[in-house]
Design a protein around this motif. Structure first.
Motif, PDB file in Angstrom:
ATOM      1  N   VAL A 201      11.288  -5.877  -5.718  1.00  0.00           N
ATOM      2  CA  VAL A 201       9.905  -5.488  -5.463  1.00  0.00           C
ATOM      3  C   VAL A 201       8.966  -6.698  -5.584  1.00  0.00           C
ATOM      4  N   ARG A 202       9.188  -7.473  -6.640  1.00  0.00           N
ATOM      5  CA  ARG A 202       8.263  -8.566  -6.916  1.00  0.00           C
ATOM      6  C   ARG A 202       8.242  -9.618  -5.822  1.00  0.00           C
ATOM      7  N   GLU A 203       9.429  -9.955  -5.291  1.00  0.00           N
ATOM      8  CA  GLU A 203       9.445 -11.039  -4.307  1.00  0.00           C
ATOM      9  C   GLU A 203       8.998 -10.578  -2.927  1.00  0.00           C
ATOM     10  N   ARG A 204       9.140  -9.272  -2.625  1.00  0.00           N
ATOM     11  CA  ARG A 204       8.877  -8.817  -1.259  1.00  0.00           C
ATOM     12  C   ARG A 204       7.518  -8.209  -1.054  1.00  0.00           C
ATOM     13  N   PHE A 205       6.958  -7.606  -2.073  1.00  0.00           N
ATOM     14  CA  PHE A 205       5.727  -6.843  -1.886  1.00  0.00           C
ATOM     15  C   PHE A 205       4.602  -7.439  -2.710  1.00  0.00           C
ATOM     16  N   ASP A 206       3.359  -7.166  -2.288  1.00  0.00           N
ATOM     17  CA  ASP A 206       2.252  -7.648  -3.105  1.00  0.00           C
ATOM     18  C   ASP A 206       1.456  -6.511  -3.727  1.00  0.00           C
ATOM     19  N   HIS A 207       1.811  -5.270  -3.341  1.00  0.00           N
ATOM     20  CA  HIS A 207       1.093  -4.129  -3.882  1.00  0.00           C
ATOM     21  C   HIS A 207       2.130  -3.062  -4.185  1.00  0.00           C
ATOM     22  N   VAL A 208       1.888  -2.221  -5.164  1.00  0.00           N
ATOM     23  CA  VAL A 208       2.897  -1.220  -5.497  1.00  0.00           C
ATOM     24  C   VAL A 208       2.254   0.097  -5.939  1.00  0.00           C
ATOM     25  N   LEU A 209       2.878   1.223  -5.512  1.00  0.00           N
ATOM     26  CA  LEU A 209       2.513   2.541  -6.038  1.00  0.00           C
ATOM     27  C   LEU A 209       3.715   3.042  -6.813  1.00  0.00           C
ATOM     28  N   LEU A 210       3.556   3.297  -8.105  1.00  0.00           N
ATOM     29  CA  LEU A 210       4.645   3.871  -8.892  1.00  0.00           C
ATOM     30  C   LEU A 210       4.431   5.365  -8.955  1.00  0.00           C
ATOM     31  N   LEU A 211       5.441   6.104  -8.543  1.00  0.00           N
ATOM     32  CA  LEU A 211       5.265   7.539  -8.355  1.00  0.00           C
ATOM     33  C   LEU A 211       6.353   8.301  -9.078  1.00  0.00           C
ATOM     34  N   ASN A 212       5.974   9.357  -9.769  1.00  0.00           N
ATOM     35  CA  ASN A 212       6.960  10.341 -10.215  1.00  0.00           C
ATOM     36  C   ASN A 212       6.277  11.697 -10.160  1.00  0.00           C
ATOM     37  N   LYS A 213       6.216  12.232  -8.973  1.00  0.00           N
ATOM     38  CA  LYS A 213       5.442  13.423  -8.645  1.00  0.00           C
ATOM     39  C   LYS A 213       3.951  13.159  -8.807  1.00  0.00           C
ATOM     40  N   LEU A 215       0.998  10.164  -9.791  1.00  0.00           N
ATOM     41  CA  LEU A 215       0.900   8.708  -9.706  1.00  0.00           C
ATOM     42  C   LEU A 215       1.019   8.127 -11.114  1.00  0.00           C
ATOM     43  N   VAL A 216       1.927   7.168 -11.293  1.00  0.00           N
ATOM     44  CA  VAL A 216       2.089   6.555 -12.605  1.00  0.00           C
ATOM     45  C   VAL A 216       1.211   5.312 -12.707  1.00  0.00           C
ATOM     46  N   ALA A 217       1.243   4.482 -11.665  1.00  0.00           N
ATOM     47  CA  ALA A 217       0.406   3.282 -11.654  1.00  0.00           C
ATOM     48  C   ALA A 217       0.267   2.813 -10.216  1.00  0.00           C
TER      49      ALA A 217
END
Lengths: 255, 313, 308
Positions: A201-213, A215-217
């Motif tokens: 994730v870190r090397e490929r993307f610059d933004h992230v949505l953490l989801l578990n039903k 939104l976590v972050a």
């Protein structure tokens, strides 16, 4: 136009009588490469489908490129999961790429010479021009994935939604896909992809949505993709040391 | 009404045997059908049923004998030939299984029509006996035939119940079953043979076109009620038996629709319609997945989502 | 058109040729629509719809009291679409797989149709058997006047249906292809996947109804599925597949009719039989050609890999 390419406002989605996405509030900035990350059954694919208007919302709303999806459909490209495709269908790679132009063509109208040339360009971009006449099932999994990328490129979209574009592909294809995604972002396009491999994730993307039903972050990778956030997303089942050694400590978790 | 009571209380000995044989056949079909459905072979029985028509005609040609046992033997042989051809086509080519099944259903039936017309052309050839197989006529079955069906149904049911564990494993996870040394190929073949047997045995009462309903509808209804294989088999058998008894009874005692001259109510369709009614009932009120139950739960969910999102703002 | 053909084949009568032409029209119309059923793995839905139109026909008859084509066409098309809808709904709600859901739907509807026909039997002779295997031989006895030519009514109807099929297919070619290949992506382009599906089901139902009067409801399945499935074995491209299916459909109808004439037996039954023979033969031929090609490339004998 707003600075966000994609905005979720209190989005909930239910399948049958079960909520699979609950009250998600998040936005994805323009010209970013955004990963949606979370455990199995976290509603990642559903969130993408909700953005495309393919599943009814139980509550909330989605803003795509500043408007409703029906108004901007032509500017949104979609790469679905591999399961949705009929691999035995009699089409060649070129014809699959051409399908990217179908949204712009009316009844009775067939893709013409200009569309064909453009489809060849798209295949060229993903390095498959030599395979244009192959039936889709005669290509390898990685090549098939690149054909779908070419089909999305054909749409000349501003926002690309991809459901696990890296699943089941080899390193060569991975590199090719990443290069194309990088070029797209340079041109100001936004890419949102469901992603399973936490270590990359870190090397490929610059933004992230953490989801578990829920939104976590959400936010820039550097600030958001922390071990605490991952612990929360995966319910503590994961021994993570992302901060200590980015890129190699975390092994695949959500498979 | 009095007649219906007499029928259902099984006072008349020939009615009793016919009713018993139809019901036991329905039970056998429900048991085999449940396994076939779980193994995703629900409509194989339909292909066998349609292939039995040319089988019956060929038996007529070869044996020149009209006894039910000989005709059904011909049906069984062609049914197996049909399944064998389908399996071979599937193995050899990338052809689509559903297309193969549809072509087998239609092609074998066409062959049956061709042959039956040829029989009609022969001196002394009379299709009346064959027409009975299209829609079934259990009510007029002969007692000796009924005994035959009763025995066949008993053997089939016993086989399914005896091998319940093995079949269950086969349907759920074929690779695992093979891994622990179960003879999966032979079990698969046995299941198909059982499908062929109950299909052929069901022809006299339900007919070529509708016999597959006895394999499909009771298991589909049972699916709504059950979470385990054991309960599914039990519920399917009960629904099958109930449809057979009620359907046969109705077709025997209802006043014939076409007046005295026209035929009575066709038995096969009445059995199928009874089963369909039981299926719809199961679909609506089953506790786990019933439509009405689910609508109620969904309604509750929606109101809870709306109230919670309202309170957030 | 008829006269030169008669000179070529003097043992045939004009009636024979008209019957044959009707069979070809039915076969091509069904075959073209059927290609899409085959591609979408819906072959058995064609089977289901062709059974289930029976209550629609019987219902139209009971309501209107006539054997006019239009009410029956309408009734059967409605029931045909209902079958497609019910099958998918049952699959979703009853948690049974698609085959089983179709099996439940079409047997129930067919049983209902047979019972309704027994009700109607008081008024007119509607033979359920004829519904199953059709009466192709009687086609020339029922004619209409079309531009000064006596044309069998069935041929006129089938010609019209074929024309509608072709126009619809030209109009929706892209949409049909995109939704059959990858429904999720097609939906993201704004194509109404459900509407395309519904339209296809309506076309199948309409074709089935018009064709079933001459060839019967079970044999119509062979006409729907066999040309497309056989053509698919020979080619990996969509447009050639459609052309090949048209050719196969015509050839099967002609050969089947001629053989039936020779043996004095049911033409519809023979066409279905020939369809099946052509399909199984094609499987054999394609497999043999493939094995020959492989063995000549690598020097391996036929079927060197053990059959699974």
């Amino acid at each position: 136009m707003s600075r966000s390419a994609l905005e979720f406002h209190g989005v909930s989605v239910a399948y049958r009588d079960e909520l699979v996405v609950e009250g998600v509030d998040a936005s994805v900035p323009s010209a970013s490469l955004c990963a949606i990350v979370g455990p199995n059954g976290a509603g990642k694919s559903t969130l993408i489908k909700a953005a495309l208007g393919l599943v009814p919302l139980a509550s909330g709303s989605v803003k795509v490129l500043g408007g409703s999806i029906t108004a901007v459909r032509r500017d949104v490209g979609y790469v679905p999961q591999r399961e949705s495709v009929d691999w035995e269908f009699p089409v060649s790679a070129l014809e699959v790429a051409l399908m990217g132009s179908y949204g712009r063509l009316g009844l009775f109208r067939r893709p013409g010479r200009a569309e064909r040339a453009h489809a060849m360009d798209s295949l060229e971009q993903v390095g498959l021009a030599a395979f244009a006449d192959r039936q889709i099932s005669q290509l390898s999994g990685g090549q098939q994935q690149r054909v779908f990328l070419a089909r999305a490129l054909m749409q000349r979209a501003q926002l690309y939604l991809m459901d696990e574009p890296f699943s089941g592909v080899d390193a060569l294809t991975e590199g090719a896909i990443l290069r194309v995604l990088g070029e797209l972002r340079q041109r100001g396009c936004t890419i949102v992809a469901v992603h399973h491999d936490l270590s990359t994730v870190r090397e490929r993307f610059d933004h992230v949505l953490l989801l578990n039903k829920r939104l976590v972050a959400a936010g820039p990778v550097a600030a958001t993709f922390t071990s605490q956030a991952l612990q929360r997303a995966y319910g503590g089942r994961l021994a993570v040391m992302v901060d200590a050694a980015p890129g190699n400590a975390v092994t695949s978790a959500g498979h | 009404m009095a007649e219906l009571l007499r029928l259902l209380s099984l006072q008349d000995s020939s009615t009793r045997v016919v009713m018993l044989s139809t019901a036991s056949l329905a039970i056998a079909a429900a048991l085999v059908g449940s396994l076939a459905m779980l193994r995703r072979r629900a409509l194989v029985g339909d292909a066998v049923a349609h292939a039995s028509l040319p089988g019956i005609c060929l038996a007529w040609f070869v044996a020149g004998d009209r006894s039910l046992a000989v005709l059904l033997l011909g049906a069984f042989v062609l049914g197996l030939a049909c399944m064998g051809t389908m399996a071979l086509v599937q193995r050899l080519s990338k052809a689509r299984e559903d297309a193969t099944t549809a072509i087998a259903i239609s092609g074998f039936f066409g062959l049956g029509i061709v042959l039956s017309r040829l029989i009609q052309n022969q001196p002394g050839g009379n299709r009346a006996g064959l027409d009975g197989f299209l829609f079934g006529k259990a009510a007029s079955a002969v007692t000796s035939d009924a005994w035959l069906v009763l025995v066949v149904a008993g053997v089939v049911s016993a086989t399914v119940l005896g091998l319940r564990k093995e079949f269950g494993l086969l349907c759920f996870d074929r690779a695992f079953a093979a891994g622990i040394g179960r003879p999966v190929h032979r079990l698969d073949a046995l299941l198909l043979v059982l499908v062929a047997i109950v299909t052929v045995a069901g022809l006299p009462s339900v007919g070529v076109v509708l016999v597959v309903a006895m394999l499909v509808i009771p298991p589909a209804a049972a699916r709504c009620w059950s979470v385990s294989l054991g309960t599914m088999l039990a519920v399917a058998a009960a629904i099958g038996a109930a449809s057979a008894i009620i359907g046969t009874g109705l077709s025997a005692v209802l006043p014939p629709p076409g007046g005295a001259s026209g035929g009575g109510w066709p038995t096969g369709p009445m059995i199928v319609l009874t089963a369909a009614a039981l299926f719809v009932l199961s679909l609506l009120v089953a506790p786990q997945q019933g439509l009405l139950t689910a609508m109620w739960r969904r309604h509750r969910l929606r109101s809870s989502v709306q109230s919670s999102s309202g309170s957030m703002r | 058109m008829i006269d030169p053909a008669l000179e070529l084949a003097p043992w045939l009568t004009a009636d024979d040729l008209w019957t044959m032409a009707t069979a070809v029209l039915a076969s091509v119309a069904c075959g073209l629509v059927g290609c899409w059923l085959v591609l979408r793995r819906l072959s058995l839905l064609g089977d289901a719809i062709s059974h289930a139109v029976l209550p629609g026909i019987a219902g139209a008859f009971l309501l209107t009291g006539t054997r006019d084509v239009l009410p029956m066409l309408l009734g059967a098309t409605v029931i045909g679409i209902a079958t497609a809808f019910l099958s998918s709904a049952l699959g979703r709600w009853g948690r049974v797989d698609r085959d089983a859901a179709m099996g439940v739907t079409f047997t129930s509807l067919f049983a209902l149709g047979v019972v309704m026909m027994s009700l109607a039997a008081r008024q007119v002779d509607l033979d359920p058997g004829c519904v199953l295997y059709g009466l192709l031989e009687f086609v020339p006895f029922d004619t209409v006047d079309l531009l000064g030519v006596r044309v069998p009514r069935a041929a006129a109807w089938l010609g019209a249906v074929l024309a509608v099929d072709v126009v619809l297919m030209l109009a929706l070619f892209k949409e049909l292809r995109a939704t059959s290949f990858d429904a999720a992506h097609a939906a993201s382009l704004g194509i109404r996947v459900g509407v395309v599906h519904l339209g296809l089901m309506a076309a199948v139902a309409a074709n089935t109804v018009v064709a079933f009067e001459s060839v019967g409801s079970i044999l119509v399945v062979a006409m729907l599925v066999a040309p497309g499935a056989t053509a698919r074995l020979w080619t990996d491209r969509l447009v050639p597949m459609l052309w090949l299916a048209t050719a196969i459909a015509s050839a099967t109808a002609i050969v089947g009719y001629l053989v039936a004439l020779e043996l004095n037996t049911s033409a519809a039954g023979m066409i279905a039989t020939i369809s099946m023979v052509g399909y199984v033969g094609s499987v054999g031929a394609v497999v043999t050609i493939g094995a020959t090609r492989r063995s000549s490339q690598s020097g391996r004998p036929f079927f060197s890999e053990p059959l699974p």
